[in-house]
Write an enzyme that holds these catalytic residues in place. Sequence first.
Site, mmCIF file in Angstrom:
data_model
loop_
_atom_site.group_PDB
_atom_site.id
_atom_site.type_symbol
_atom_site.label_atom_id
_atom_site.label_comp_id
_atom_site.label_asym_id
_atom_site.label_seq_id
_atom_site.Cartn_x
_atom_site.Cartn_y
_atom_site.Cartn_z
ATOM 1 N N GLN A 31 -3.484 -4.475 -44.018
ATOM 2 C CA GLN A 31 -2.412 -3.502 -44.251
ATOM 3 C C GLN A 31 -2.207 -2.608 -43.011
ATOM 4 O O GLN A 31 -1.132 -2.075 -42.804
ATOM 5 C CB GLN A 31 -2.774 -2.642 -45.467
ATOM 6 N N LYS A 34 0.719 -3.021 -39.808
ATOM 7 C CA LYS A 34 2.152 -2.714 -39.726
ATOM 8 C C LYS A 34 2.515 -1.599 -38.762
ATOM 9 O O LYS A 34 3.447 -1.726 -37.969
ATOM 10 C CB LYS A 34 2.689 -2.390 -41.116
ATOM 11 N N SER A 47 13.757 22.508 -15.859
ATOM 12 C CA SER A 47 12.541 23.235 -16.186
ATOM 13 C C SER A 47 12.925 24.548 -16.837
ATOM 14 O O SER A 47 13.965 25.123 -16.530
ATOM 15 C CB SER A 47 11.753 23.493 -14.903
ATOM 16 N N ASN A 105 14.009 16.858 -13.290
ATOM 17 C CA ASN A 105 12.838 15.997 -13.465
ATOM 18 C C ASN A 105 13.206 14.629 -14.062
ATOM 19 O O ASN A 105 14.044 14.559 -14.964
ATOM 20 C CB ASN A 105 11.822 16.674 -14.390
ATOM 21 N N HIS A 119 0.834 -1.223 0.000
ATOM 22 C CA HIS A 119 0.000 0.000 0.000
ATOM 23 C C HIS A 119 0.857 1.257 0.000
ATOM 24 O O HIS A 119 0.439 2.301 0.491
ATOM 25 C CB HIS A 119 -0.960 -0.004 1.198
ATOM 26 N N LYS A 173 14.779 22.753 -10.722
ATOM 27 C CA LYS A 173 14.183 21.454 -11.042
ATOM 28 C C LYS A 173 15.135 20.468 -11.705
ATOM 29 O O LYS A 173 15.959 20.828 -12.529
ATOM 30 C CB LYS A 173 12.988 21.647 -11.981
ATOM 31 N N GLU A 205 9.327 8.889 -16.576
ATOM 32 C CA GLU A 205 7.955 9.377 -16.799
ATOM 33 C C GLU A 205 7.485 9.043 -18.212
ATOM 34 O O GLU A 205 6.349 8.610 -18.423
ATOM 35 C CB GLU A 205 7.885 10.892 -16.594
HETATM 36 N N1 ARG Z 1 0.258 -3.619 -48.974
HETATM 37 C C1 ARG Z 1 -0.521 -4.778 -48.738
HETATM 38 C C2 ARG Z 1 -0.569 -5.107 -47.252
HETATM 39 O O1 ARG Z 1 0.220 -4.599 -46.542
HETATM 40 C C3 ARG Z 1 0.069 -5.939 -49.475
HETATM 41 C C4 ARG Z 1 -0.913 -7.003 -49.780
HETATM 42 C C5 ARG Z 1 -1.876 -6.489 -50.780
HETATM 43 N N2 ARG Z 1 -2.787 -7.515 -51.209
HETATM 44 C C6 ARG Z 1 -3.954 -7.203 -51.799
HETATM 45 N N3 ARG Z 1 -4.696 -8.219 -52.124
HETATM 46 N N4 ARG Z 1 -4.306 -5.974 -52.065
HETATM 47 O O2 ARG Z 1 -1.382 -5.850 -46.788
#
Ligand code: ARG
Length: 466
Positions: free
Chosen positions: A332, A335, A287, A295, A166, A293, A300
């Site tokens: 897509q 990523k 600061s 920090n 605690h 200061k 953080e």
């Molecule tokens: N740029 C696309 C992705 O990252 C590649 C695959 C595209 N495939 C499609 N059937 N349009 O997913």
Amino acid sequence: MSQSPTSSAPANYTWAGRFSEPMSDLVKRYTASVDFDQRLWRQDIRGSLAHAKMLAKQGIIAASDLADIERGMAQIVSEIESGQFEWQLDLEDVHLNIEKRLTALVGDAGKRLHTGRSRNDQVATDIRLWLRDTIDSIVALIQQFQTALLVLAEKEAATPMPGSTHLQVAQPVTFGHHLLAYFEMTQRDKERFLDCRKRVSRLPLGSAALAGTTYPIDREFVAKELGFDGVCENSLDAVSDRDFGIEFCAACSLLMTHFSRLSEELVLWMNPRFGFVKIADRFCTGSSIMPQKKNPDVPELARGKTGRTNGNLVALLTLMKGQPLAYNKDNQEDKEPLFDSADTVIDTLRIFADMMAGIEARPERMRGALAEGFATATDLADYLAKKGLPFREAHEVVGLAVKAAEAQGKDLADLTLAELQAFSPLVQSDVATCLTIEGSLAARNHIGGTAPEQVKAAVARAKSRV
Ligand code: ARG
């Protein structure tokens, strides 16, 4: 490293044959991924070369095609590395950009590369290759962090600090013991990444768009070429599965949660009210208005960046939850969260490995805090219980003693033997050791306990586990 793609429209789209009007610029920008997936260019080329080698071995393309493809790809590598490669938004993604350039360089052989393959299995392969390398880097960085942590834990194996529950002083622990808790957390993180790696290391290539391909391909050969542990068994699953990315993001989130907890402790410990540690100046900022200061910006920010990795995990889970089989363009969107979680974890690990080496304990401050918190009260209760008083009664007796000591502004250890005996006649002169911090620590002498001897042994074991 990533370059903004140009938009000088070449009229002939990859799929121009089927279409009667070009895309608007907005749709182009909306559907393109090249500004972020160009980061996969090395994996894309590596995958293409393995695929081409297999096509040639199987007699699907000529040996001379393979030679042309290899020559063209070598040229593309040097163009990208030297920043001369022109990424084009009109070519949508990393795959089409590289393929188009290859064709410009070597002609028909470039056009044959995509035989028996689709961007669907191609992109899944690229991500897996990238993620495998990324996991290996993360595991190595966790080990670097752990090594720095163990140096500090060993040095502070016997340094008493208040252990809290605690956030109130609870019982004495050693600073080394406290640090080792983070060794365990990061050890589990490492195991999680390595476990995730097993499922990353499967080859989707050969699944083509979704159903496999009519060419006599050799998937095992490609898997071996690319260092995968095996092939994805089902073509539909292979092109649409992103479980491995979700698992990776979950492992990142958990790791960041651990660093966020450590960060919170560092922020507290650095506060002058605690003053338990000093962090090297290079991890702090001042600061712009308050000259005094200093920090703890790095901890953080690490605490704050945990929100980012949690967001990425939820983004990927949400991305997948409604997708019918097999590939959908939704994928897509996998990523950026993936890249962002990886970047966040990698930067955090690097900086924390360095920061651990710059942490200086202030034992006198830790001891001072211990002296104020009746940290050995449990030890006194255990003492009485060992002399035969039922623990619940011992608990109450010690509660009364604490109340009395507090009223006098004293610690339990400051009470005289006679004063203590007023609470229980079971108290004898041997009580002294159990009321000292060193006595309290030494008494917790079992595996996983905080006795300095145990902490030293735990550090030694941890070193062999890194
Ligand atoms: N740029 C696309 C992705 O990252 C590649 C695959 C595209 N495939 C499609 N059937 N349009 O997913």
